[in-house]
Design an enzyme around this catalytic site. Structure first.
Site, short mmCIF file in Angstrom:
data_model
loop_
_atom_site.label_atom_id
_atom_site.label_comp_id
_atom_site.label_asym_id
_atom_site.label_seq_id
_atom_site.Cartn_x
_atom_site.Cartn_y
_atom_site.Cartn_z
N GLY A 98 5.13 -3.43 2.63
CA GLY A 98 5.41 -2.43 1.60
C GLY A 98 6.83 -1.91 1.65
N HIS A 128 21.83 9.74 1.19
CA HIS A 128 21.69 8.30 1.40
C HIS A 128 20.21 7.93 1.53
CE1 HIS A 128 22.13 4.30 3.18
NE2 HIS A 128 23.38 4.32 2.73
N PRO A 129 19.78 6.86 0.85
CA PRO A 129 18.36 6.49 0.90
C PRO A 129 17.85 6.15 2.30
CG PRO A 129 19.65 4.80 -0.24
CD PRO A 129 20.55 5.98 -0.07
N ASN A 130 18.68 5.48 3.09
CA ASN A 130 18.26 5.12 4.45
C ASN A 130 18.55 6.20 5.47
OD1 ASN A 130 19.12 2.43 2.97
ND2 ASN A 130 17.59 1.85 4.50
N ASP A 131 19.79 6.67 5.48
CA ASP A 131 20.22 7.60 6.53
C ASP A 131 19.58 8.97 6.40
OD1 ASP A 131 21.83 5.57 7.47
OD2 ASP A 131 23.62 6.27 6.41
N SER A 139 9.59 1.36 7.28
CA SER A 139 8.52 1.04 6.33
C SER A 139 7.22 0.76 7.08
CB SER A 139 8.89 -0.19 5.49
OG SER A 139 10.05 0.05 4.73
N ASN A 140 7.36 0.27 8.32
CA ASN A 140 6.19 -0.11 9.09
C ASN A 140 5.32 1.07 9.51
OD1 ASN A 140 7.39 -2.56 8.83
ND2 ASN A 140 7.82 -2.87 11.01
N HIS A 187 -42.23 -6.06 -4.37
CA HIS A 187 -42.15 -7.50 -4.69
C HIS A 187 -42.30 -7.75 -6.20
CE1 HIS A 187 -42.58 -8.46 -0.37
NE2 HIS A 187 -43.47 -7.46 -0.37
N SER A 317 -26.31 -3.81 -30.22
CA SER A 317 -26.21 -5.20 -30.65
C SER A 317 -25.47 -5.30 -31.97
CB SER A 317 -27.61 -5.80 -30.80
OG SER A 317 -27.54 -7.10 -31.36
N VAL A 324 -30.80 -0.57 -28.67
CA VAL A 324 -30.01 0.29 -27.79
C VAL A 324 -30.15 -0.24 -26.37
CG1 VAL A 324 -29.65 2.61 -26.91
CG2 VAL A 324 -30.36 2.28 -29.29
#
EC number: 4.2.1.2
Length: 463
Positions: A98, A128-131, A139-140, A187, A317, A324
């Site tokens: 992911g 910053h998206p990563n930092d 992600s793990n 049955h 139908s 019905v």
């Protein structure tokens, strides 16, 4: 369409200038043009809650400035309010960890947070998206954490309320029908009597058991992988991060979460989700049985069993006027089939935890949430449009009851099993009543027969 140039470690790439996502999201869009299945919005919401909590905790631990923390929090709140719902376009058919969806969140949050700080992310990224957004994370560990968060929240707020509503209806019907004696069937053949209320109490008990099984499965889903980072060791994460994020998520969501005691387990195995979905499958099996029983008991109106009348919601139908059909029952049984299929997919995917990481995470959570949503919606629909309106056809019920050969079972203690069987077989062969057969065979007097064969006295054990 206007484009801007975004870059990542692989170089530059064109991105639609109207979107908040960045280079890695764009690469995923271009590289994984597979199917129509997108990451569920519920998962995106859980991810936003997680990123929000991480921004709070990273600031408290002295790793993220107050200014950046507050901007990230506000950006996450925008996602949770639905203001950025068009920013998460990725397919579930991507990397099995992911990663692309984690980066989709990171990029959108970073760019929105930059705007919140007064900047222009097209010129310079203040967050910053990563930092910053992905600080102390991988992600793990974020993706499996989001999987557990969304699972707990959706079970708590969507599945269990729908199940509780249907359970309540069957409990009420059980009481409403407690005086109606009918013939039982095993049955697909006639059996001894019971009350319609007893029959419905069985349905209620099945749903009660399903509820308890789902509640039990919640406990391991509360365990979060966050803090394990790449392989479970917690590299680059503060030692207090996992506990504090679980606490922050619990406080923010109002639902209890805890740090997983073993992060290696949390990254490489999804047994908690497989177990919880097993409870979904058990619920689906119960719902399949209940829906089938109800549509058979309502079959007719003139050439079926016809013991129950169910609401008539729409024409059945396109060729047979006035027909019905038991449409809610049919929808419910199709949902049950889908859930059972999803269980197989989840079981196989959950077995693929090679070494330190399971890489089937997106397909696991997609199928899990689909099952959850279908079960919730179908139970709500079935409850409103079918179960709550079920009524007994007392005339049919009484007819079948008094024409059943299995009432002869009440004679076992008085004439013995073999003689009782003779009475039943003789009655069936000659098309006469049990009483007439007993008298013909001179095994009982009329008075004794009337005293012994009383359906209302056959619905429970004797003192």
């Amino acid at each position: 369409m206007q484009f801007r140039i975004e870059h990542d470690t692989m170089g530059e790439i064109k991105v639609d200038d109207s979107q908040y996502w960045g280079a890695q999201t764009q690469r995923s869009l271009e590289n994984f043009k597979i199917g129509t299945e997108k990451m569920p919005k519920e998962l995106i919401g859980a991810f936003a809650k997680l990123k929000r909590s991480l921004a709070v905790v990273n600031h408290k631990l002295g790793k993220l400035s107050l200014e950046k923390s507050q901007a990230i929090i506000k950006a996450c709140d925008c996602i949770l309010k639905g203001e950025l719902c068009g920013e998460f376009p990725l397919a579930i058919w991507q990397t099995g960890s992911g990663t692309q969806t984690n980066m989709n969140l990171n990029e959108v949050i970073a760019n929105k947070a930059t705007e919140i700080l007064g900047g222009n992310f097209r010129e310079k990224k203040l967050i910053h998206p990563n930092d910053d957004v992905n600080m102390s994370q991988s992600s793990n560990d974020t993706f499996p954490t989001a999987m557990h968060v969304v699972s707990v929240l959706e079970i708590t707020h969507k599945l269990l309320p729908s199940l509780e509503n249907l359970l309540k209806t069957f409990k009420e019907k059980s009481q409403q029908f407690k005086e109606i004696v009918k013939i039982g069937r095993t049955h697909l053949q006639d059996a001894t009597p019971l009350t319609l209320g007893q029959e419905f109490s069985g349905y209620a008990s099945m749903l009660e058991h399903s509820k308890q099984q789902i509640l039990e499965s919640l406990e391991h889903l509360r365990e979060l992988a966050i803090g394990g980072t790449a392989v479970g060791t917690g590299l680059n994460a503060h030692k207090e991060l996992s506990e504090k994020v679980a606490e922050e998520l619990s406080q923010f969501s109002g639902v209890k979460f805890i740090s997983a005691p073993n992060k290696f387990h949390a990254l490489t195995s999804h047994d908690a989700i497989a177990y919880a979905h097993g409870a979904f499958k058990a619920l689906a099996a119960n719902l399949m049985k209940i829906a089938n029983d109800i549509r058979w008991l309502a079959s007719g109106p003139r050439c079926g069993l016809g013991e129950l009348n169910i609401p008539e919601n729409e024409p059945g139908s396109s060729i047979m006027p006035g027909k019905v059909n038991p449409t809610q029952c049919e929808a419910m049984t199709m949902v049950a089939v889908q859930v059972m299929g999803n269980d197989t997919a989840i079981g196989i995917a959950a077995s693929q935890g090679n070494f330190e990481l399971n890489v089937f995470k997106p397909v696991i959570i997609y199928n899990f949430l689909q099952s959850l949503r279908l079960l919730s919606d179908s139970m709500e629909s079935f409850n409103i449009h079918c179960a709550s309106g079920i009524e007994p056809n007392k005339e049919k019920i009484d007819y079948y009851l008094h024409h059943s050969l299995m009432l002869v079972t009440a004679l076992n203690p008085h004439v013995g099993y073999e003689n009782a069987a003779k009475i039943a077989k003789n009655a069936h062969k000659k098309g006469i009543s049990l009483k007439e057969s007993a008298l013909e065979l001179k095994l009982l007097s009329a008075e004794d027969f009337d005293q012994f064969v009383v359906p209302e006295k056959m619905i429970g054990p004797k003192a």
